[in-house]
Design a protein around this motif. Sequence first.
Motif, short mmCIF file in Angstrom:
data_model
loop_
_atom_site.label_atom_id
_atom_site.label_comp_id
_atom_site.label_asym_id
_atom_site.label_seq_id
_atom_site.Cartn_x
_atom_site.Cartn_y
_atom_site.Cartn_z
N SER A 1 10.03 -3.24 1.15
CA SER A 1 9.43 -3.49 -0.14
C SER A 1 10.02 -3.58 -1.54
CB SER A 1 8.46 -2.26 -0.46
OG SER A 1 9.40 -1.08 -0.41
N GLY A 2 11.35 -3.45 -1.36
CA GLY A 2 12.31 -3.53 -2.50
C GLY A 2 11.58 -4.93 -3.62
N PRO A 3 11.77 -6.13 -2.98
CA PRO A 3 11.41 -7.36 -4.16
C PRO A 3 9.94 -7.03 -4.72
CG PRO A 3 12.22 -8.25 -2.03
CD PRO A 3 12.12 -6.63 -1.78
N ALA A 4 8.90 -6.28 -4.03
CA ALA A 4 7.69 -5.93 -4.71
C ALA A 4 7.96 -4.99 -5.66
CB ALA A 4 6.92 -5.62 -3.59
N GLN B 1 3.49 -10.49 -0.28
CA GLN B 1 3.14 -10.82 1.03
C GLN B 1 4.52 -11.37 1.86
OE1 GLN B 1 0.13 -11.03 2.59
NE2 GLN B 1 1.28 -12.20 4.26
N GLU B 2 5.28 -12.22 0.71
CA GLU B 2 6.56 -12.47 1.36
C GLU B 2 7.42 -11.44 1.73
OE1 GLU B 2 10.42 -15.02 -0.17
OE2 GLU B 2 8.50 -15.54 -1.01
N ALA B 3 7.47 -10.36 1.09
CA ALA B 3 8.27 -8.98 1.51
C ALA B 3 7.64 -8.37 2.61
CB ALA B 3 8.42 -8.30 0.21
N MET B 4 6.60 -8.09 2.53
CA MET B 4 5.90 -7.12 3.37
C MET B 4 4.79 -7.53 4.43
SD MET B 4 5.54 -4.33 0.47
CE MET B 4 4.71 -2.91 1.34
N GLY B 5 4.27 -8.85 4.25
CA GLY B 5 3.10 -9.48 4.74
C GLY B 5 3.20 -9.44 6.50
N ASP B 6 4.56 -9.52 6.87
CA ASP B 6 4.68 -9.63 8.37
C ASP B 6 4.32 -8.24 9.10
OD1 ASP B 6 5.45 -12.02 8.54
OD2 ASP B 6 7.80 -11.67 8.71
N PHE B 7 4.09 -7.19 8.24
CA PHE B 7 3.88 -5.93 8.82
C PHE B 7 2.26 -5.47 8.43
CE2 PHE B 7 8.21 -6.11 7.56
CZ PHE B 7 8.75 -6.11 8.93
N ILE B 8 1.64 -5.95 7.52
CA ILE B 8 0.41 -5.73 6.72
C ILE B 8 -0.42 -6.31 7.59
CG2 ILE B 8 -1.24 -5.92 4.89
CD1 ILE B 8 1.42 -6.06 3.15
N ALA B 9 -1.82 -5.40 7.93
CA ALA B 9 -2.90 -5.93 8.72
C ALA B 9 -3.65 -6.56 7.98
CB ALA B 9 -3.48 -4.89 9.66
N SER B 10 -4.14 -5.97 6.61
CA SER B 10 -5.06 -6.38 5.54
C SER B 10 -4.65 -5.64 4.35
CB SER B 10 -6.37 -6.20 6.11
OG SER B 10 -6.63 -4.94 6.04
N VAL B 11 -5.37 -6.34 3.35
CA VAL B 11 -4.99 -5.58 1.85
C VAL B 11 -6.43 -5.87 1.25
CG1 VAL B 11 -4.01 -6.08 -0.20
CG2 VAL B 11 -2.67 -6.62 1.90
N MET C 1 -3.17 -1.42 1.47
CA MET C 1 -2.58 -1.97 2.42
C MET C 1 -2.84 -1.19 3.69
SD MET C 1 0.82 -3.14 0.49
CE MET C 1 0.54 -2.03 -1.01
N ASN C 2 -3.48 -2.04 4.74
CA ASN C 2 -3.61 -1.36 6.00
C ASN C 2 -2.50 -1.79 7.13
OD1 ASN C 2 -6.24 0.00 5.52
ND2 ASN C 2 -6.85 -2.03 4.79
N PHE C 3 -2.35 -0.80 7.91
CA PHE C 3 -1.17 -1.32 8.96
C PHE C 3 -1.50 -0.77 10.14
CE2 PHE C 3 0.84 -0.47 4.79
CZ PHE C 3 1.61 -1.51 4.71
N ALA C 4 -1.12 -1.28 11.18
CA ALA C 4 -1.64 -1.05 12.59
C ALA C 4 -0.93 0.45 13.21
CB ALA C 4 -1.53 -2.16 13.50
N LYS D 1 2.43 3.46 12.21
CA LYS D 1 3.22 4.12 11.53
C LYS D 1 4.54 3.29 11.38
CE LYS D 1 5.64 8.43 10.73
NZ LYS D 1 5.96 9.91 11.40
N GLU D 2 4.81 2.72 12.60
CA GLU D 2 5.93 1.91 12.55
C GLU D 2 5.98 0.74 11.80
OE1 GLU D 2 5.94 4.80 15.57
OE2 GLU D 2 4.43 3.35 15.26
N ALA D 3 4.84 -0.16 11.61
CA ALA D 3 4.50 -1.28 10.79
C ALA D 3 4.59 -0.79 9.35
CB ALA D 3 3.04 -1.92 11.02
N LEU D 4 3.89 0.46 8.82
CA LEU D 4 4.09 0.95 7.75
C LEU D 4 5.66 1.26 7.29
CD1 LEU D 4 3.22 2.20 5.19
CD2 LEU D 4 2.84 4.39 6.32
N GLU D 5 6.36 1.96 8.23
CA GLU D 5 7.78 2.25 7.76
C GLU D 5 8.46 0.86 7.74
OE1 GLU D 5 8.61 4.77 11.09
OE2 GLU D 5 7.97 6.54 10.22
N SER D 6 8.25 -0.13 8.42
CA SER D 6 8.94 -1.22 8.42
C SER D 6 8.70 -2.10 7.06
CB SER D 6 8.56 -2.31 9.60
OG SER D 6 9.12 -2.03 10.78
N ALA D 7 7.44 -1.92 6.52
CA ALA D 7 6.96 -2.45 5.24
C ALA D 7 7.63 -1.94 4.03
CB ALA D 7 5.23 -2.48 5.09
N LEU D 8 7.53 -0.52 4.16
CA LEU D 8 8.29 0.35 3.12
C LEU D 8 9.69 -0.21 3.10
CD1 LEU D 8 6.59 3.67 3.61
CD2 LEU D 8 6.37 2.09 1.76
N LYS D 9 10.42 -0.37 4.11
CA LYS D 9 11.74 -0.63 4.08
C LYS D 9 12.04 -2.07 3.59
CE LYS D 9 13.24 1.91 8.04
NZ LYS D 9 13.53 1.96 9.54
#
Length: 102
Positions: free
Chosen positions: A78-81, A31-41, A63-66, A68-76
């Motif tokens: 995701s290092g701590p997770a 949540q801390e690393a990727m939560g800003d980009f995730i719509a729901s889990v 994890m659901n994303f609104a 492709k850009e949100a998904l790509e940002s979350a993947l970038k």
Amino acid sequence: MAMTLQVLYPVGPDTTFDYDYYANKHFPIVQEAMGDFIASVHVVKGLAGGPGTAPEFHAIATMNFASKEALESALKASGPALADIPNFTNVQPQMLIGETLD
């Protein structure tokens, strides 16, 4: 277009999985690393693979994303997770990136 990232933790002969750590420590890291980009889990704990059959997965997180850009940002981000995975399992997770059809 909505996108998903599924993280699947397969069961194997010598695999381990700490559900308490996963739920109480790993989820907050995600949540801390990727939560800003995730719509729901949505997370499922594997109980069976069918009637009288052992599960093939310890857990599957979706994890659901609104977009492709949100998904790509979350993947970038995701290092701590990803770095935390060895703290709750010895499984190499599988990932599936998908496009939501509904």
